[in-house]
Every structure is written in structure tokens, then in C-alpha cells.
Design an enzyme around this catalytic site. Structure first.
Site, short mmCIF file in Angstrom:
data_model
loop_
_atom_site.label_atom_id
_atom_site.label_comp_id
_atom_site.label_asym_id
_atom_site.label_seq_id
_atom_site.Cartn_x
_atom_site.Cartn_y
_atom_site.Cartn_z
N LYS A 20 0.85 -1.20 0.00
CA LYS A 20 0.00 0.00 0.00
C LYS A 20 0.88 1.24 0.00
CE LYS A 20 -1.75 1.67 3.96
NZ LYS A 20 -1.52 3.10 4.20
N ASN A 21 1.86 1.27 0.89
CA ASN A 21 2.65 2.50 1.08
C ASN A 21 3.70 2.73 0.00
OD1 ASN A 21 1.08 3.12 3.25
ND2 ASN A 21 2.55 2.43 4.79
N ARG A 89 -4.52 10.36 3.89
CA ARG A 89 -3.25 11.07 4.11
C ARG A 89 -2.47 11.16 2.81
NH1 ARG A 89 -0.22 14.39 7.32
NH2 ARG A 89 1.98 13.84 7.28
N CYS A 113 -5.32 8.16 9.17
CA CYS A 113 -5.66 7.48 10.42
C CYS A 113 -5.44 8.42 11.61
CB CYS A 113 -4.76 6.25 10.61
SG CYS A 113 -5.07 4.98 9.40
N ASP A 304 4.19 0.73 12.15
CA ASP A 304 2.98 0.13 11.57
C ASP A 304 2.76 -1.30 12.03
OD1 ASP A 304 3.17 1.80 8.33
OD2 ASP A 304 2.63 2.48 10.33
C1 EPZ Z 1 3.76 7.19 6.56
O1 EPZ Z 1 2.95 8.23 7.02
C2 EPZ Z 1 2.85 5.98 6.39
N1 EPZ Z 1 1.80 6.30 5.43
C3 EPZ Z 1 2.26 5.59 7.73
O2 EPZ Z 1 1.59 4.37 7.51
C4 EPZ Z 1 3.40 5.31 8.71
O3 EPZ Z 1 2.83 5.02 9.97
C5 EPZ Z 1 4.30 6.54 8.83
O4 EPZ Z 1 4.79 6.90 7.52
C6 EPZ Z 1 5.52 6.27 9.70
O5 EPZ Z 1 6.24 5.19 9.15
C7 EPZ Z 1 2.10 6.26 4.11
O6 EPZ Z 1 3.22 5.97 3.72
C8 EPZ Z 1 0.97 6.57 3.17
P1 EPZ Z 1 3.63 11.32 9.20
P2 EPZ Z 1 3.47 9.73 7.00
O7 EPZ Z 1 2.24 11.47 9.63
O8 EPZ Z 1 4.75 9.87 6.27
C9 EPZ Z 1 6.41 13.90 11.82
C10 EPZ Z 1 -0.12 2.86 7.60
O9 EPZ Z 1 -0.44 2.23 8.63
N2 EPZ Z 1 6.14 14.89 10.77
O10 EPZ Z 1 4.17 12.31 8.25
O11 EPZ Z 1 2.36 10.57 6.53
C11 EPZ Z 1 5.12 13.39 12.46
O12 EPZ Z 1 4.77 14.14 13.58
C12 EPZ Z 1 0.17 4.34 7.69
O13 EPZ Z 1 0.08 2.36 6.47
C13 EPZ Z 1 6.39 16.23 11.03
O14 EPZ Z 1 6.79 16.59 12.13
O15 EPZ Z 1 3.81 9.92 8.51
C14 EPZ Z 1 5.48 11.97 12.82
O16 EPZ Z 1 6.17 11.95 14.05
C15 EPZ Z 1 -0.31 4.93 8.99
N3 EPZ Z 1 6.16 17.12 10.04
C16 EPZ Z 1 6.44 11.56 11.72
O17 EPZ Z 1 6.98 12.75 11.19
C17 EPZ Z 1 5.72 16.76 8.78
O18 EPZ Z 1 5.57 17.61 7.90
C18 EPZ Z 1 5.79 10.80 10.57
O19 EPZ Z 1 4.47 11.24 10.51
C19 EPZ Z 1 5.48 15.40 8.54
C20 EPZ Z 1 5.70 14.48 9.55
#
Ligand code: EPZ
Length: 372
Positions: A20-21, A89, A113, A304
């Protein structure tokens, strides 16, 4: 709503599906090309949601089996479905290709989520750095401008979709880009493989930097096969350990992407065997013992798989300790485990204890995020 009757025992083989990701950023990056064929795309909700948005952009889509074709000839912002973009997202990943094509984009803050606040500052800082101005509305993000040439240093804060957006935004920008603190999860690597196959010049370095040398253009037509889903594979490892008659076999198990996770499974006492050809045999495992673990950026323990691993720990002898460093809402699902007579103790948004083993009973529970 899923209705599950317990007490069954699994046996046989499971074929892991496409990631998916990896599919989501690659579908988004495909908007830089004119025609794309993707194989091994999983038929799941997030993909269908993203494709609905892509269709509202005037892209001609055909998704038959796991084969997805996209024709961008008539792409336009005219009928973009902004409501749909709030659902997932991954819609944030459309920012960079749409900015490259149209020089301006106005999208609502993305959904996703409810595992935490999900900021997008890393995305916006990087896009501003390369020439786009952003005007943040209360409900939407408006970006416009022209790509600046020249060498740039960007920072992704180890965030996955921020890294992916910044890669896609720079493959066609004139000049060198170094993305610092880049995420290097398997799905980021798969996106890089896709873009390099179309002619992009990208290098992933051991210190979590990604170097991009902008190219004039990339192939107008591309074809690629999506990598397999290591998170789905890890989920079946726990299934096999707790619920198999004797063992299950996992094909396309993504063993190389699960090093931290399998290391912790081994420490708990899960028995598994690498049969070669990326097939993992997981045996029903007894006498599991409590461990402590911490989620981290790749190659650390994947956040995850945290909720799945907590279920395994509910069957382990002793007190396990969980540290979820990434998301402040991702341990909340433990209240559902209590409804099943599990015995977790949420210490704070980032830490919990799991007392085991507990005999889990059927109950009506809610899912807090897709992995839970
Ligand atoms: C990706 O989300 C995945 N989704 C998520 O998977 C996964 O849990 C996550 O990476 C971490 O591995 C996809 O790839 C589509 P974030 P992403 O919300 O990159 C900080 C699943 O279960 N951050 O950006 O959107 C944030 O606070 C999903 O398949 C900032 O500070 O993750 C967090 O601590 C759920 N500023 C971390 O980075 C930003 O601009 C990642 O959060 C962006 C993020």
C-alpha cells in the site's frame, strides 16, 4: 464491520500483496508521466480512494486485477475533488506532481488514520525552499510559484511522505538536491526505483541522505511492478505464531525489510524458518516471553507493526514494555484489547506495559487505525 469467529486454526500458504505505502507515492509520482502501467497494485480502500481523486483530475484509469494503467493526456485541476482529498493522508503526495505540472495547487489538509496530529510542515518547508510560496488557509493549503534552479539542501525529519514528496518534486528540477534526514523505508526505496527506471538520477546514501540530480525529462511512458507489503507480511507472522495448526507459509515475505521485527519475534520465542525465495515458514509458537521494544524509523522496528506486535505480547509470559516514539495516538487501541480481557497499562501517549499471558475473549471492538 468485520465479524470474526475465534478458535480457528490456520494452515497453508498466504501470498503477500503489493505494498500500500509503495503504491500510493508511485501512483502520485506517475502524474509526472503521460502513460503508466503498474503491476502488483493491491485492491484496497486507500488505493481506490486515491484513484477516485486521480480520476477527478481527468486521468483515464483502468484498474483490472492488480494491473493499473493511467493516461494523463487530459489531466487538469478543473474538477479536482477536494472533498475526497480529506479522506486519505496520501493525497498530500499529489502536491509535488501537480505543482510541477500546473505551478499552483490548492488542496485541503489531508486526512488519514487518527494516530496523531500528522503535521505537514516538513512537506511545506521543502517545497518553499525550491521556489513555491505557500499561503495556509484554515482549511486548505495553497501553493504556487516556479521551480528555482540551483543546488538545494532540504530536510525531511525522517518523515516518509515528506521524503517522498520532496523526491518527486526535485527529479525534474534543474540542479542538485540533497534531502537530509530522509526516510528510507522499503516503500521510499520502491518509489526511487520507479523514478530511476523512468530516467531520474537519484542516490540513497547510508546516512539517510538522498541525492537527486535534476534531469531535463523522464520517460513519457512507464511500466513498473510494485514491491510487496512487509507490514502485511509481519501481520501474518503474528497470525502464524498464535493461530496456526502447526505452521503457515508466507510467500513474498519481505524478509530483508523485517529484520528488526523478526529479531524481536525471535526474542519473544516465535519459531520461523527461511525457506529461501523469500518464503517464510512460521510455526505455532508456545511459551512466549515478554520483551521490551521501541518503534523507530527504518531499519528500526516499524511503527505500523506496533499494534500487531502488542497482540503477540498479550500472549507472552511476563510484563512487556512498548515505546511508540512516532505517534502520540497509536497506543490508544489498547483500550480495545482490554475489552477482550487483555491486560495493557497505558503509561503515557508514548509508552505502555502489556501483562501476559491473557486469554483473549470475543468482544465488540473498534479499530483506531488500519493497522490496529
Ligand atoms: C507514513 O505516514 C505511512 N503512510 C504511515 O503508515 C506510517 O505510519 C508513517 O509513515 C511512519 O512510518 C504512508 O506511507 C501513506 P507522518 P506519513 O504522519 O509519512 C512527523 C499505515 O499504517 N512529521 O508524516 O504521513 C510526524 O509528527 C500508515 O500504512 C512532522 O513533524 O507519517 C510523525 O512523528 C499509517 N512534520 C512523523 O513525522 C511533517 O511535515 C511521521 O508522521 C510530517 C511528519
Amino acid at each position: 464491520m468485520l465479524k470474526i469467529t475465534g478458535g480457528q486454526h490456520l494452515s497453508g500458504t498466504v501470498e503477500i500483496s503489493g505494498s500500500k505505502n509503495a503504491s500510493l507515492p508511485i501512483i502520485a509520482a506517475s502524474l509526472l508521466l503521460e502513460k503508466v502501467t503498474l503491476h502488483n497494485v493491491p485492491r484496497i480502500g486507500d488505493i481506490f480512494s486515491l484513484l477516485e481523486i486521480i480520476v477527478s483530475l481527468g486521468v483515464i484509469v483502468d484498474f483490472t486485477g492488480n494491473r493499473l494503467t493511467m493516461d494523463m493526456t487530459a489531466i487538469s485541476l478543473r474538477n479536482m475533488d477536494r472533498e475526497l482529498m480529506k479522506k486519505i493522508r496520501a493525497s498530500i503526495l499529489l502536491l509535488s506532481p501537480l505543482l510541477y505540472r500546473f505551478g499552483t495547487v490548492d488542496i485541503p489538509f489531508p486526512g488519514g488514520c487518527n494516530i496523531g496530529k500528522r503535521p505537514i510542515d516538513e512537506h511545506l518547508n521543502g517545497l518553499r525552499e525550491i521556489g513555491y510560496d505557500s499561503v495556509d488557509g484554515s482549511e486548505s493549503i495553497h501553493l504556487s510559484g516556479t521551480l528555482q534552479a540551483g543546488d538545494k539542501n532540504l530536510y525531511a525529519g525522517f518523515a516518509v511522505t515528506a521524503t517522498e514528496n520532496l523526491i518527486t518534486a526535485n527529479v525534474l528540477r534543474s540542479g542538485k538536491t540533497r534531502i537530509h534526514l530522509a526516510a528510507i523505508e522499503p516503500h521510499v526505496v520502491n518509489l526511487v526505483d520507479f523514478l530511476k527506471k523512468q530516467g531520474a538520477n537519484i542516490t540513497i546514501n547510508y546516512d539517510h541522505t538522498i541525492d537527486i540530480v535534476g534531469v531535463e525529462n523522464i520517460n513519457p511512458a512507464g511500466e513498473f511492478s510494485i514491491g510487496y507489503d512487509y507490514i502485511e507480511s509481519g501481520t501474518f507472522v503474528v497470525f502464524g505464531a498464535l493461530c496456526s495448526e502447526e505452521y503457515i507459509d508466507i510467500h513474498h515475505a519481505c524478509i530483508s525489510g523485517l529484520t528488526s521485527f523478526l529479531g524481536k519475534c525471535h526474542e519473544v520465542g516465535v519459531r520461523f524458518q527461511d525457506l529461501g525465495n523469500d518464503t517464510l515458514r512460521v510455526f505455532r509458537s508456545e511459551h512466549l516471553k515478554a520483551v521490551k521494544f521501541q518503534t523507530n524509523v527504518f531499519p528500526g522496528f516499524p511503527t505500523d507493526l506496533q499494534s500487531v506486535f502488542c497482540i503477540l505480547l498479550s500472549q507472552a509470559e511476563g510484563v512487556s514494555r512498548v515505546q511508540e516514539i512516532m505517534f502520540e495516538g497509536r497506543l490508544n487501541f489498547l483500550v480495545e484489547l482490554e475489552k477482550m480481557k487483555g491486560h495493557p497499562a497505558l503509561m503515557n501517549p508514548h509508552e505502555a506495559l502489556i501483562f501476559g499471558p491473557t486469554h483473549l475473549r470475543g468482544a465488540t471492538v473498534s479499530s483506531w487505525d488500519l493497522r490496529a
